[in-house]
Design a protein around this motif. Structure first.
Motif, short mmCIF file in Angstrom:
data_model
loop_
_atom_site.label_atom_id
_atom_site.label_comp_id
_atom_site.label_asym_id
_atom_site.label_seq_id
_atom_site.Cartn_x
_atom_site.Cartn_y
_atom_site.Cartn_z
N ASN A 9 7.86 13.98 3.08
CA ASN A 9 8.68 13.60 4.22
C ASN A 9 8.13 14.21 5.51
O ASN A 9 8.72 14.09 6.56
CB ASN A 9 10.12 14.09 3.98
N ASP A 10 6.98 14.87 5.41
CA ASP A 10 6.44 15.64 6.53
C ASP A 10 5.53 14.80 7.43
O ASP A 10 4.76 13.96 6.94
CB ASP A 10 5.65 16.84 6.03
N SER A 11 5.59 15.09 8.71
CA SER A 11 4.70 14.45 9.67
C SER A 11 3.25 14.85 9.38
O SER A 11 2.98 15.97 8.93
CB SER A 11 5.06 14.86 11.09
N SER A 12 2.35 13.93 9.61
CA SER A 12 0.90 14.14 9.43
C SER A 12 0.50 14.41 7.99
O SER A 12 -0.61 14.86 7.74
CB SER A 12 0.40 15.29 10.32
N SER A 13 1.39 14.14 7.05
CA SER A 13 1.02 14.31 5.64
C SER A 13 0.20 13.14 5.14
O SER A 13 -0.53 13.26 4.16
CB SER A 13 2.27 14.45 4.78
N PHE A 14 0.32 11.99 5.81
CA PHE A 14 -0.32 10.75 5.38
C PHE A 14 0.07 10.40 3.94
O PHE A 14 -0.72 9.84 3.19
CB PHE A 14 -1.84 10.81 5.53
N LYS A 15 1.31 10.76 3.60
CA LYS A 15 1.85 10.45 2.28
C LYS A 15 3.05 9.52 2.42
O LYS A 15 3.74 9.51 3.44
CB LYS A 15 2.28 11.72 1.55
N SER A 16 3.30 8.77 1.37
CA SER A 16 4.49 7.92 1.31
C SER A 16 5.72 8.76 0.99
O SER A 16 5.61 9.85 0.41
CB SER A 16 4.32 6.86 0.23
N SER A 17 6.87 8.24 1.37
CA SER A 17 8.15 8.85 1.01
C SER A 17 8.88 7.94 0.02
O SER A 17 8.71 6.72 0.05
CB SER A 17 9.04 9.04 2.25
N ARG A 67 -5.33 1.91 1.53
CA ARG A 67 -4.20 2.82 1.70
C ARG A 67 -3.86 3.00 3.18
O ARG A 67 -4.71 2.85 4.05
CB ARG A 67 -4.52 4.17 1.06
N SER A 68 -2.61 3.34 3.42
CA SER A 68 -2.12 3.48 4.79
C SER A 68 -2.03 4.96 5.17
O SER A 68 -2.50 5.82 4.43
CB SER A 68 -0.72 2.85 4.87
N LEU A 69 -1.40 5.24 6.30
CA LEU A 69 -1.13 6.62 6.71
C LEU A 69 0.26 7.07 6.26
O LEU A 69 0.77 8.10 6.72
CB LEU A 69 -1.26 6.77 8.22
N ARG A 79 8.14 9.80 11.99
CA ARG A 79 6.76 9.75 11.48
C ARG A 79 6.10 8.40 11.77
O ARG A 79 4.92 8.23 11.50
CB ARG A 79 6.75 9.96 9.97
N ALA A 80 6.87 7.44 12.29
CA ALA A 80 6.37 6.07 12.51
C ALA A 80 5.97 5.43 11.18
O ALA A 80 4.98 4.69 11.11
CB ALA A 80 5.23 6.05 13.51
N VAL A 81 6.74 5.72 10.13
CA VAL A 81 6.58 5.02 8.86
C VAL A 81 7.30 3.69 8.98
O VAL A 81 8.53 3.64 9.08
CB VAL A 81 7.15 5.85 7.69
N VAL A 82 6.52 2.62 8.99
CA VAL A 82 7.06 1.28 9.23
C VAL A 82 6.43 0.30 8.24
O VAL A 82 5.46 0.61 7.56
CB VAL A 82 6.75 0.81 10.68
N ILE A 83 7.01 -0.88 8.18
CA ILE A 83 6.40 -1.97 7.42
C ILE A 83 5.54 -2.80 8.37
O ILE A 83 6.02 -3.23 9.42
CB ILE A 83 7.46 -2.85 6.74
N HIS A 84 4.29 -2.99 8.01
CA HIS A 84 3.39 -3.79 8.84
C HIS A 84 2.35 -4.46 7.95
O HIS A 84 2.15 -4.07 6.79
CB HIS A 84 2.70 -2.92 9.90
N GLY A 85 1.70 -5.45 8.49
CA GLY A 85 0.62 -6.10 7.78
C GLY A 85 -0.68 -5.33 7.95
O GLY A 85 -0.88 -4.64 8.94
N ALA A 88 0.83 -1.21 0.00
CA ALA A 88 0.00 0.00 0.00
C ALA A 88 0.86 1.26 0.00
O ALA A 88 2.01 1.26 0.45
CB ALA A 88 -0.91 0.01 1.22
N HIS A 89 0.26 2.35 -0.48
CA HIS A 89 0.86 3.67 -0.29
C HIS A 89 -0.06 4.51 0.60
O HIS A 89 -1.15 4.10 0.96
CB HIS A 89 1.11 4.37 -1.63
N GLY A 90 0.41 5.69 0.97
CA GLY A 90 -0.34 6.55 1.87
C GLY A 90 -1.63 7.07 1.25
O GLY A 90 -1.71 7.27 0.04
N LYS A 91 -2.61 7.35 2.08
CA LYS A 91 -3.93 7.73 1.58
C LYS A 91 -3.91 9.08 0.86
O LYS A 91 -4.74 9.33 -0.01
CB LYS A 91 -4.97 7.73 2.70
N ASN A 92 -2.96 9.95 1.21
CA ASN A 92 -2.85 11.24 0.51
C ASN A 92 -1.83 11.21 -0.62
O ASN A 92 -1.55 12.24 -1.23
CB ASN A 92 -2.50 12.35 1.50
N THR A 93 -1.30 10.03 -0.87
CA THR A 93 -0.36 9.87 -1.98
C THR A 93 -1.09 9.60 -3.29
O THR A 93 -0.55 9.85 -4.37
CB THR A 93 0.65 8.75 -1.65
N GLY A 94 -2.31 9.11 -3.22
CA GLY A 94 -3.08 8.85 -4.43
C GLY A 94 -4.12 7.78 -4.19
O GLY A 94 -4.17 7.18 -3.11
#
Length: 232
Positions: A128-136, A193-195, A170-176, A113-119
């Motif tokens: 790269n910003d906190s609370s963006s809910f985007k992928s890096s 989509r993730s956060l 940002r707590a960007v991690v790999i998880h199920g 998945a990618h972040g919900k605000n990434t598309g």
């Protein structure tokens, strides 16, 4: 083993940007070194063992390998495991690959998945910003395993300043995640989509996380960023 490189190539990759290094190499030397390096990557791609899985695209693979070589030489990664996430592809198809470079074998090919605000279906915007809910994007070193609200999870350290270096904060991690599944795609016409995390299927999370934990290389690719690791 394809991660073994000529010392001259390693030196070039680690220090080509310096004026001193540039002055020590003629244009012919530089061209020859780069050509040999690119040929090595092309050979690795052609020999990649993939009897069960689709192949990654050559462009994402090549970018990932350039970064892997440099990061390994600098000691920022320690394992001969390379994970590629290709965000140029639809989220409805498997766009994560885990490759064992010591055997040149694809170990896993998975949805991610990618972040919900990434598309929506396709990833188009990154942060790269906190609370963006985007992928890096870019290169990461995998960290330690922990158990969180999604169960077994893997911390990530972004290795590129201004691009992904806030990943841990940002707590960007790999998880199920349950929303990363073919059934979710069938019911919603796209993957969940993730956060901002590169979330993977729950049934594969433990296997993938244990395979890539503790200083392996993760590369998240998108063509909007024309990035060549060894010239950054």
């Amino acid at each position: 083993m394809i991660y073994k490189i000529l010392p001259a190539v390693l030196f070039f990759l680690m220090s080509f940007n310096s004026i001193e290094t540039r002055s020590n190499y003629s244009k012919h030397d530089v061209t020859t070194i780069k050509t040999n390096f690119e040929n090595k990557i092309d050979l690795a791609y052609s020999q990649l063992k993939s009897t069960r899985f689709a192949m990654p695209n050559l462009e994402s693979f090549s970018n990932a390998m350039r970064g892997f070589y440099l990061l390994k030489a600098k000691g920022l990664i320690q394992k001969d495991i390379l994970t590629i996430v290709d965000f140029s592809l639809s989220s409805n198809i498997k766009r994560l690959w885990v490759i064992d470079l010591s055997t040149n074998t694809i170990l896993f090919n998975s949805l991610v998945a990618h972040g919900k605000n990434t598309g929506a279906e396709f990833a188009t915007s990154f942060s790269n910003d906190s609370s963006s809910f985007k992928s890096s994007l870019g290169f990461f070193a995998t960290g330690e395993i922990y158990k969180g609200k999604h169960g077994i999870s893997l911390k990530l350290d972004g290795l590129e300043k201004g691009i992904n270096d806030h990943a841990r904060a940002r707590a960007v991690v790999i998880h199920g995640a349950d929303y990363v599944s073919e059934s979710f795609v069938r019911n919603n016409n796209r993957l969940g989509r993730s956060l901002g995390c590169p979330a993977i299927p729950v049934n594969l999370s433990a296997e993938i996380i244990n395979a890539i934990k503790n200083k392996s290389c993760l590369y998240i690719y998108h063509p909007s960023r024309d990035h060549v690791a060894y010239s950054s």
